[in-house]
Design an enzyme around this catalytic site. Sequence first.
Site, PDB file in Angstrom:
ATOM      1  N   GLY A   1      22.611  28.065  34.919  1.00 33.15           N
ATOM      2  CA  GLY A   1      21.962  29.135  35.650  1.00 33.15           C
ATOM      3  C   GLY A   1      22.272  30.465  34.991  1.00 33.15           C
ATOM      4  O   GLY A   1      23.300  30.607  34.311  1.00 33.15           O
TER       5      GLY A   1
ATOM      6  N   CYS B   1      31.442  30.517  35.245  1.00 35.22           N
ATOM      7  CA  CYS B   1      30.415  31.549  35.101  1.00 35.22           C
ATOM      8  C   CYS B   1      30.339  31.982  33.647  1.00 35.22           C
ATOM      9  O   CYS B   1      31.365  32.183  33.007  1.00 35.22           O
ATOM     10  CB  CYS B   1      30.781  32.745  35.987  1.00 35.22           C
ATOM     11  SG  CYS B   1      29.624  34.119  35.859  1.00 35.22           S
ATOM     12  N   LEU B   2      29.125  32.133  33.151  1.00 39.01           N
ATOM     13  CA  LEU B   2      28.954  32.568  31.759  1.00 39.01           C
ATOM     14  C   LEU B   2      29.512  33.975  31.549  1.00 39.01           C
ATOM     15  O   LEU B   2      29.811  34.356  30.425  1.00 39.01           O
ATOM     16  CB  LEU B   2      27.473  32.535  31.373  1.00 39.01           C
ATOM     17  CG  LEU B   2      26.848  31.126  31.300  1.00 39.01           C
ATOM     18  CD1 LEU B   2      25.351  31.222  31.107  1.00 39.01           C
ATOM     19  CD2 LEU B   2      27.478  30.310  30.187  1.00 39.01           C
TER      20      LEU B   2
ATOM     21  N   HIS C   1      25.141  31.218  43.643  1.00 34.98           N
ATOM     22  CA  HIS C   1      25.954  31.886  42.627  1.00 34.98           C
ATOM     23  C   HIS C   1      25.117  32.938  41.885  1.00 34.98           C
ATOM     24  O   HIS C   1      25.548  34.080  41.704  1.00 34.98           O
ATOM     25  CB  HIS C   1      26.498  30.823  41.654  1.00 34.98           C
ATOM     26  CG  HIS C   1      27.272  31.355  40.490  1.00 34.98           C
ATOM     27  ND1 HIS C   1      28.616  31.082  40.307  1.00 34.98           N
ATOM     28  CD2 HIS C   1      26.915  32.136  39.446  1.00 34.98           C
ATOM     29  CE1 HIS C   1      29.031  31.678  39.201  1.00 34.98           C
ATOM     30  NE2 HIS C   1      28.024  32.322  38.657  1.00 34.98           N
ATOM     31  N   GLU C   2      23.898  32.554  41.490  1.00 36.82           N
ATOM     32  CA  GLU C   2      23.043  33.491  40.744  1.00 36.82           C
ATOM     33  C   GLU C   2      22.562  34.641  41.632  1.00 36.82           C
ATOM     34  O   GLU C   2      22.429  35.776  41.181  1.00 36.82           O
ATOM     35  CB  GLU C   2      21.843  32.766  40.137  1.00 36.82           C
ATOM     36  CG  GLU C   2      22.173  31.632  39.173  1.00 36.82           C
ATOM     37  CD  GLU C   2      23.170  32.002  38.105  1.00 36.82           C
ATOM     38  OE1 GLU C   2      23.253  33.187  37.713  1.00 36.82           O
ATOM     39  OE2 GLU C   2      23.908  31.101  37.667  1.00 36.82           O
TER      40      GLU C   2
ATOM     41  N   HIS D   1      25.010  37.323  41.709  1.00 40.58           N
ATOM     42  CA  HIS D   1      24.926  38.207  40.528  1.00 40.58           C
ATOM     43  C   HIS D   1      23.933  39.344  40.774  1.00 40.58           C
ATOM     44  O   HIS D   1      24.187  40.494  40.417  1.00 40.58           O
ATOM     45  CB  HIS D   1      24.479  37.424  39.289  1.00 40.58           C
ATOM     46  CG  HIS D   1      25.578  36.679  38.593  1.00 40.58           C
ATOM     47  ND1 HIS D   1      26.710  37.294  38.105  1.00 40.58           N
ATOM     48  CD2 HIS D   1      25.722  35.374  38.294  1.00 40.58           C
ATOM     49  CE1 HIS D   1      27.491  36.392  37.534  1.00 40.58           C
ATOM     50  NE2 HIS D   1      26.922  35.211  37.640  1.00 40.58           N
TER      51      HIS D   1
ATOM     52  N   GLN E   1      23.232  39.466  34.412  1.00 32.83           N
ATOM     53  CA  GLN E   1      24.203  39.058  33.388  1.00 32.83           C
ATOM     54  C   GLN E   1      23.790  39.478  31.983  1.00 32.83           C
ATOM     55  O   GLN E   1      24.622  39.485  31.078  1.00 32.83           O
ATOM     56  CB  GLN E   1      24.399  37.536  33.434  1.00 32.83           C
ATOM     57  CG  GLN E   1      25.101  37.062  34.699  1.00 32.83           C
ATOM     58  CD  GLN E   1      25.179  35.548  34.762  1.00 32.83           C
ATOM     59  OE1 GLN E   1      24.251  34.902  35.216  1.00 32.83           O
ATOM     60  NE2 GLN E   1      26.272  34.974  34.291  1.00 32.83           N
TER      61      GLN E   1
HETATM   62 ZN    ZN Z   1      27.741  33.465  36.915  1.00 39.08          ZN
END
Ligand code: ZN
Length: 176
Positions: A46, A91-92, A133-134, A137, A51
Amino acid sequence: MAILNILHYPDPRLRTKAQPVERVDEGIRQLIDDLLETMYAAPGIGLAATQVDVHKRVLVVDVSEEGDEPMAFVNPEIVRAEGWEEMQEGCLSVPEYFDVVQRAERITVRALGRDGEPFELEADGLLAVCIQHEMDHLAGKLFVDYLSELKRKRLRKRLEKQARVQGAAPEARAIY
Ligand code: ZN
């Protein structure tokens, strides 16, 4: 298509609240395609526009085994949520850190698709967790915000140290 640069915690730009998209035009479709390419390359399941330092309410996910079920959500809203579940998240934007977060087990999300058409989706399990989660963000929130102050401090220290030594390489696990 292009692979975009992913911001890393504690970059303050990750705290920006994304703005609603007024029209799903060519620019938004391009953004969706770039987000997907960046997510697959990372690799992650995702990615939210926040991000990559684009502050529009757009996110992409693909929780399939083969990575061949891309989904795009423009202006997503959760219209129903029920139950609770705990899952380990990564998380990225927070490389090499995993922790358990509690979220709604089942959600119904309403959004516009890549074609600009509204749709509603019921999700549970990993997909439900990933979407929540997204969406965090897009609100300027990170999964580490759910951790204790002590854990967060330790994490920040570790990441600062890592960044000094080398460009921190994300590892290949379920990361959003
Ligand atoms: Zn994330």
